[in-house]
Write a protein that holds these residues in place. Structure first.
Motif: not given
Length: 127
Positions: A1-4
């Motif tokens: 979800m917050f990888g990028q």
């Protein structure tokens, strides 16, 4: 979800002007005033390219844990330079420190802790 996600960290201080002077002049980091007239803040640019958000808090309580770590090639030289710039080093009872305040425990990096003017804990450590 917050990888990028371009996540960033932040912390509070009790005096933005003292924080700006310490992080900019004493530590030599790029510090920018951000926010607006209603809520002045600082952004500290780190050598890694990351930014840290610094905001004022009237009832600020200093972080009792390390909020920023500064890896260096030569910890002795870094500690000497910081001491010349008026930085005092913390000594914690659970660690054995050398005369400069550096912990050189087996199995871990050589590290020395110090605080910003708001009492937040920072560290310089051997990369």
């Amino acid at each position: 979800m917050f990888g990028q996600s371009k996540a960033f960290s932040g912390f509070s201080v009790d005096d933005l002007d003292r924080a700006r002077q310490f992080y900019g002049d004493t530590l030599g980091l790029q510090v920018e005033d951000t926010g607006d007239a209603d809520m002045r803040m600082l952004t500290i640019k780190l050598g890694s390219g990351a930014s840290v958000f610094v905001y004022p808090k009237d009832n600020h309580t200093p972080a009792s844990f390390t909020i920023l770590n500064f890896p260096v090639d030569d910890i002795d030289a870094a500690v000497d330079e910081l001491a010349k710039r008026g930085v005092s080093f913390e000594r914690y009872a659970e660690f054995e420190h050398d005369a400069k305040g550096i912990v050189k425990a087996p199995g871990g990096p050589a590290i020395a802790w110090f605080t910003d003017p708001a009492g937040n804990v920072l560290a310089v450590l051997k990369e």
